[in-house]
Design a protein around this motif. Sequence first.
Motif, mmCIF file in Angstrom:
data_model
loop_
_atom_site.group_PDB
_atom_site.id
_atom_site.type_symbol
_atom_site.label_atom_id
_atom_site.label_comp_id
_atom_site.label_asym_id
_atom_site.label_seq_id
_atom_site.Cartn_x
_atom_site.Cartn_y
_atom_site.Cartn_z
ATOM 1 N N ARG A 1 -0.387 -3.992 3.307
ATOM 2 C CA ARG A 1 -0.820 -2.592 3.373
ATOM 3 C C ARG A 1 -2.299 -2.562 3.733
ATOM 4 O O ARG A 1 -3.098 -3.239 3.087
ATOM 5 N N GLU B 1 -4.908 -1.114 3.012
ATOM 6 C CA GLU B 1 -5.500 -0.251 1.992
ATOM 7 C C GLU B 1 -6.902 0.180 2.409
ATOM 8 O O GLU B 1 -7.675 -0.614 2.939
ATOM 9 N N ILE C 1 -7.875 -9.541 -7.308
ATOM 10 C CA ILE C 1 -6.530 -9.591 -6.727
ATOM 11 C C ILE C 1 -5.682 -8.376 -7.099
ATOM 12 O O ILE C 1 -4.482 -8.357 -6.863
ATOM 13 N N PHE C 2 -6.315 -7.336 -7.672
ATOM 14 C CA PHE C 2 -5.552 -6.154 -8.081
ATOM 15 C C PHE C 2 -4.987 -5.414 -6.867
ATOM 16 O O PHE C 2 -3.802 -5.118 -6.789
ATOM 17 N N ARG C 3 -5.862 -5.075 -5.929
ATOM 18 C CA ARG C 3 -5.405 -4.367 -4.734
ATOM 19 C C ARG C 3 -5.873 -5.135 -3.511
ATOM 20 O O ARG C 3 -7.066 -5.184 -3.218
ATOM 21 N N THR C 4 -4.947 -5.740 -2.813
ATOM 22 C CA THR C 4 -5.266 -6.577 -1.665
ATOM 23 C C THR C 4 -4.481 -6.060 -0.462
ATOM 24 O O THR C 4 -3.586 -5.236 -0.611
ATOM 25 N N GLU D 1 -1.578 0.741 -13.037
ATOM 26 C CA GLU D 1 -0.190 0.313 -12.823
ATOM 27 C C GLU D 1 -0.101 -1.136 -12.343
ATOM 28 O O GLU D 1 -0.899 -1.571 -11.527
ATOM 29 N N PHE D 2 0.892 -1.861 -12.833
ATOM 30 C CA PHE D 2 1.235 -3.124 -12.189
ATOM 31 C C PHE D 2 2.719 -3.200 -11.843
ATOM 32 O O PHE D 2 3.140 -4.090 -11.113
ATOM 33 N N GLU D 3 3.523 -2.292 -12.397
ATOM 34 C CA GLU D 3 4.940 -2.259 -12.031
ATOM 35 C C GLU D 3 5.403 -0.813 -11.955
ATOM 36 O O GLU D 3 4.948 0.038 -12.730
ATOM 37 N N GLY D 4 6.314 -0.540 -11.039
ATOM 38 C CA GLY D 4 6.898 0.797 -10.951
ATOM 39 C C GLY D 4 8.402 0.727 -11.083
ATOM 40 O O GLY D 4 9.039 -0.184 -10.559
ATOM 41 N N HIS E 1 11.565 3.172 -10.261
ATOM 42 C CA HIS E 1 11.767 4.400 -9.490
ATOM 43 C C HIS E 1 13.243 4.724 -9.350
ATOM 44 O O HIS E 1 14.034 3.832 -9.063
ATOM 45 N N ALA F 1 9.743 -2.511 -9.123
ATOM 46 C CA ALA F 1 8.845 -3.114 -8.133
ATOM 47 C C ALA F 1 7.549 -3.547 -8.802
ATOM 48 O O ALA F 1 6.846 -2.740 -9.403
ATOM 49 N N GLY G 1 4.074 -6.403 -8.453
ATOM 50 C CA GLY G 1 3.324 -7.327 -7.610
ATOM 51 C C GLY G 1 3.141 -8.669 -8.305
ATOM 52 O O GLY G 1 2.924 -8.723 -9.515
HETATM 53 P P1 ATP Z 1 -0.751 1.811 -5.998
HETATM 54 O O1 ATP Z 1 -0.557 3.215 -6.524
HETATM 55 O O2 ATP Z 1 -1.523 0.900 -6.908
HETATM 56 O O3 ATP Z 1 -1.204 1.753 -4.573
HETATM 57 P P2 ATP Z 1 2.010 1.861 -5.444
HETATM 58 O O4 ATP Z 1 2.461 2.869 -6.439
HETATM 59 O O5 ATP Z 1 1.853 2.209 -4.033
HETATM 60 O O6 ATP Z 1 0.674 1.151 -5.973
HETATM 61 P P3 ATP Z 1 4.439 0.424 -5.194
HETATM 62 O O7 ATP Z 1 4.638 0.823 -3.804
HETATM 63 O O8 ATP Z 1 5.295 1.016 -6.250
HETATM 64 O O9 ATP Z 1 2.913 0.594 -5.585
HETATM 65 O O10 ATP Z 1 4.492 -1.159 -5.263
HETATM 66 C C1 ATP Z 1 4.982 -1.842 -6.386
HETATM 67 C C2 ATP Z 1 4.005 -2.846 -6.916
HETATM 68 O O11 ATP Z 1 3.494 -3.669 -5.864
HETATM 69 C C3 ATP Z 1 2.773 -2.260 -7.576
HETATM 70 O O12 ATP Z 1 3.022 -1.881 -8.891
HETATM 71 C C4 ATP Z 1 1.823 -3.431 -7.508
HETATM 72 O O13 ATP Z 1 2.074 -4.363 -8.545
HETATM 73 C C5 ATP Z 1 2.178 -4.063 -6.196
HETATM 74 N N1 ATP Z 1 1.231 -3.615 -5.168
HETATM 75 C C6 ATP Z 1 1.294 -2.488 -4.426
HETATM 76 N N2 ATP Z 1 0.256 -2.417 -3.584
HETATM 77 C C7 ATP Z 1 -0.501 -3.523 -3.802
HETATM 78 C C8 ATP Z 1 -1.705 -4.036 -3.235
HETATM 79 N N3 ATP Z 1 -2.349 -3.407 -2.260
HETATM 80 N N4 ATP Z 1 -2.184 -5.195 -3.721
HETATM 81 C C9 ATP Z 1 -1.538 -5.870 -4.690
HETATM 82 N N5 ATP Z 1 -0.399 -5.444 -5.247
HETATM 83 C C10 ATP Z 1 0.123 -4.288 -4.819
#
Ligand code: ATP
Length: 440
Positions: free
Chosen positions: A182, A184, A191-194, A266-269, A271, A309, A311
């Motif tokens: 992505r 972003e 490594i939280f958002r990559t 968030e680390f997991e969703g 849905h 889902a 990461g």
């Molecule tokens: P965020 O709101 O943090 O952008 P998201 O709601 O878009 O995340 P999902 O599409 O539900 O995230 O993706 C599921 C999981 O994938 C997330 O909970 C996260 O653990 C992981 N993830 C999503 N985007 C990233 C990212 N850019 N870098 C690292 N991990 C990610």
Amino acid sequence: MATNTDVMDKLVSLCKRRGYVFQTSEIYGGTGSVWDYGPLGVELQRNVKEAWWRAMVVARDDIEGLDAAILMNPKVWEASGHVAGFSDPLVECGNCHRRFRADSGEIAKGQCPVCGAKDRLSEPRMFNLMFKTHMGAVEDAAAVVYLRPETAQGSYVNFLNVMNAARQRVPFGVAQIGKAFRNEITPGNFIFRTREFEQMEMQFFVEPGTDDEWFEYWRSQRMEWIAGLGITPSRLRFHEHAADELAHYAKRAFDIQYEFPFGWQEFEGIHNRTDFDLKRHQEYSGKKLEYVDPVDRNKRLVPYVVETAVGVGRTMLVALADAYREEDVEGETRVVLSLHPKLAPVKAAVLPLVNKEGMPERARRIHEALRSAGLHSFFDDGGSIGRRYRRQDEAGTPWAITVDGQTMTDETVTVRDRDSLRQERIGSDHVLSFIRERMS
Ligand code: ATP
């Protein structure tokens, strides 16, 4: 008092020092928020994935594994809604030309958070997060393909392939671990958002009308899973998406959040994606994606999907942040990573007390026995025993096995516990069973 920024800085530097995480292409100054996993990082990563795969696939009859490709037919992303809607609002500073997410809160009061220029921010415009590339030799619009931003679509387009090949019936699930990309706008927090990351996603196909029940089931299963990896329960919570937060495909969604040093995130969703994706793929492909009841052939349905889902990198960061501790031991600071033994990259360090009297050879034999039994062991004879213990504490190794003078006479060794610092003597031929018992 250490601030939370300090904690992140310390964690990042420990990760580099011990070989968990390196900035990618570091000698060229790195590249926008992409990281490489070093010798310990790759083991932690494998252990996280292994724990997930065991819980989601190996332990169950109703979930099948899949490894779909990163490059898919571009129509997939039209059908899924990503081409039209997978975007974040972006604003650009007219002074320093940096770009920010308009919904991130950091651009409050119309001021650029980097250069401080006032009233120079552009109107928000939508920015698609998918990486584009070209397939084949011609770089024209017709050859555009995307790097997948999620693994889920690979499971949807393979729904019937998996169900038929594995002779599954609804309800059943498809699990995948794989890379996603992505672009972003504001990556960060280590490594939280990559921009390149790995996901562990499971799509559970259910009969419409049973989806709410399955949703609740998966929500509690996923919380149990993360708690089972030893993560502090008080730092875990659910966050339910309000109506205006829900993705276009979702009927209901919960995040599992962790209290990172930079706040709850968030680390997991989980849905409830309804039948949105399968119906759209039916529409765009012209192929039926229906489940036909094997008993009542007249009963046909497009299943609802409950998705979990998470990461890989984000789960690693949860584990690392949760494990990081600094303690005062006899006037010195001890840095320790109290990782769950299941996750710890190295399970045991085997250390000769001194480099003589046959101790190194004896220690090496124990080390090799552990390795050939499939347990990741590390042999270290460099430096004082105290320093060697400290290195292992930082690496997160749960047990240190020391061969000393007594070993040479009675075949016993000491086992030092990383967290309690307690030491006990056990027979050298019991080391493997000692560790195995505690790991399970
Ligand atoms: P965020 O709101 O943090 O952008 P998201 O709601 O878009 O995340 P999902 O599409 O539900 O995230 O993706 C599921 C999981 O994938 C997330 O909970 C996260 O653990 C992981 N993830 C999503 N985007 C990233 C990212 N850019 N870098 C690292 N991990 C990610």
